[in-house]
Design a protein around this motif. Sequence first.
Motif, mmCIF file in Angstrom:
data_model
loop_
_atom_site.group_PDB
_atom_site.id
_atom_site.type_symbol
_atom_site.label_atom_id
_atom_site.label_comp_id
_atom_site.label_asym_id
_atom_site.label_seq_id
_atom_site.Cartn_x
_atom_site.Cartn_y
_atom_site.Cartn_z
ATOM 1 N N GLY A 56 29.183 52.121 44.348
ATOM 2 C CA GLY A 56 28.879 50.537 44.748
ATOM 3 C C GLY A 56 27.567 51.012 45.191
ATOM 4 N N PRO A 57 26.832 50.042 45.618
ATOM 5 C CA PRO A 57 25.513 49.971 46.304
ATOM 6 C C PRO A 57 25.185 50.788 47.306
ATOM 7 C CG PRO A 57 26.017 47.495 45.822
ATOM 8 C CD PRO A 57 27.233 48.632 45.572
ATOM 9 N N HIS A 58 24.503 51.881 47.362
ATOM 10 C CA HIS A 58 24.440 52.855 48.368
ATOM 11 C C HIS A 58 22.826 53.278 48.272
ATOM 12 C CE1 HIS A 58 25.719 55.396 45.156
ATOM 13 N NE2 HIS A 58 25.002 56.275 45.565
ATOM 14 N N LYS A 59 22.100 53.255 47.459
ATOM 15 C CA LYS A 59 20.840 53.896 47.097
ATOM 16 C C LYS A 59 19.863 52.898 46.562
ATOM 17 C CE LYS A 59 20.045 58.059 46.360
ATOM 18 N NZ LYS A 59 20.121 59.367 45.697
ATOM 19 N N LEU A 60 18.861 52.249 47.341
ATOM 20 C CA LEU A 60 17.815 51.425 46.814
ATOM 21 C C LEU A 60 16.862 52.078 45.826
ATOM 22 C CD1 LEU A 60 16.842 49.774 50.284
ATOM 23 C CD2 LEU A 60 18.344 48.784 48.457
ATOM 24 N N LYS A 61 15.975 51.350 44.897
ATOM 25 C CA LYS A 61 15.224 51.755 44.114
ATOM 26 C C LYS A 61 14.355 53.031 44.529
ATOM 27 C CE LYS A 61 15.572 47.862 40.836
ATOM 28 N NZ LYS A 61 14.679 46.706 40.286
ATOM 29 N N GLY A 62 13.988 52.848 45.709
ATOM 30 C CA GLY A 62 12.759 53.552 46.277
ATOM 31 C C GLY A 62 13.459 54.823 46.972
ATOM 32 N N GLY A 63 14.884 54.981 46.825
ATOM 33 C CA GLY A 63 15.406 55.999 47.136
ATOM 34 C C GLY A 63 15.946 55.876 48.444
ATOM 35 N N GLY A 64 15.716 54.949 49.189
ATOM 36 C CA GLY A 64 16.255 54.685 50.585
ATOM 37 C C GLY A 64 17.873 54.334 50.684
ATOM 38 N N ARG A 65 18.439 54.067 51.642
ATOM 39 C CA ARG A 65 19.811 53.883 51.862
ATOM 40 C C ARG A 65 19.910 52.280 51.876
ATOM 41 N NH1 ARG A 65 22.482 56.441 57.103
ATOM 42 N NH2 ARG A 65 20.980 55.008 57.954
ATOM 43 N N ASP A 66 20.747 51.905 50.903
ATOM 44 C CA ASP A 66 21.147 50.427 50.709
ATOM 45 C C ASP A 66 22.087 49.998 51.974
ATOM 46 O OD1 ASP A 66 22.785 47.957 49.884
ATOM 47 O OD2 ASP A 66 21.685 48.271 48.007
ATOM 48 N N PRO A 67 21.593 48.773 52.620
ATOM 49 C CA PRO A 67 22.073 48.264 53.790
ATOM 50 C C PRO A 67 23.652 48.170 53.604
ATOM 51 C CG PRO A 67 20.270 47.137 53.687
ATOM 52 C CD PRO A 67 20.427 48.000 52.369
ATOM 53 N N GLU A 68 24.332 48.073 52.482
ATOM 54 C CA GLU A 68 25.700 48.019 51.942
ATOM 55 C C GLU A 68 26.511 48.927 52.303
ATOM 56 O OE1 GLU A 68 27.117 46.094 48.411
ATOM 57 O OE2 GLU A 68 25.233 44.741 48.306
#
Length: 336
Positions: A80-92
């Motif tokens: 599930g959502p855990h990494k943003l496109k830029g490589g950072g941590r998804d808030p979820e």
Amino acid sequence: MSAVPRRTLAVLGIAALLGVSACAETSPEPATGAAEQAWTWTDDRGKKISLPKRPERVVAQSGAAAALWDFGVRPVGVFGPHKLKGGGRDPEVGEVDITAVESIGNVWGEFNVEKYASLQPDLLVAGMYQKNTLWYVPDESLDAVDQIAPTVGVQLSGKPLTAVIEQYGKLAAALGADPGAPAVAEARRRFDAASAALKDLAARKPDLKVMVVTATPDALYVAYKPDHPDIAYWADLGLNIVSPERPTEGEGGFWEVLSWENADKYDADVILVDARAQSMKIGEMAEKPTWAKLPAVKAGQLYPWHAAERYSHLGYAKVIEELVSALEKARDDVVA
């Protein structure tokens, strides 16, 4: 609750989020004791899991992983959502250290069964919006997932916010976390203090009307208060929530769906807008004429709604603190 409207996003290929369900009782046995002792748990599907010892290698959907992490459990894998496109941590995924866990999948429909099996999991944990449906576990992978390790479902809809949080706390304790750990106790204190602050604000601003929305290019979705544990909790604390009388039929609950031509059906002093990465942004919504004419929009009283916040005291303490800070400076005379 809990993307843009959950069923709508499934159609768009992003995610499905709608669903209603009653919850089953749970019974952690034992909550304490050595890991070598037998372990049983009855989840919100009424499914009883019995293992010869307490699970140690837990894989969890990102929201569940975030909640368990706050209570002291350290999963070995997430999906599930855990990494943003830029490589950072998804808030979820909350406070989870994504460099310390294996990724089984990051988007809707992505679940690497082979990689999951290679982690030799003892248990999989996921929230449930739809009855008996593990969030972010693809239907086509269910049989394979069930053969690898037992699964635990935590019902997220149809329950009070505090009950969902407490359920994750009980599960974490059953998995060996210390419910009395200083960080856990401090998070609970912070949650209680934030809740008290929101209750006080609501009493001081009884005329402040707050509406919660999410959107797609085709429609505005107004949150139906009873189906969202967080919004219902704020209303219980006295916040004046603008909510439809009933959700739109055929959408599974959660929302009244309005065409953009009818987006001015409700007036509010403040609008909380879905802040998830895949949701329609305020700048995009500004191009819709009816949205631009809404009183709260003209007044600039638009604030984020963290629709996918993890169900922990720490997660919602931060959410409520942010909400109180925003509403303290909001005018309550934007609409009559």
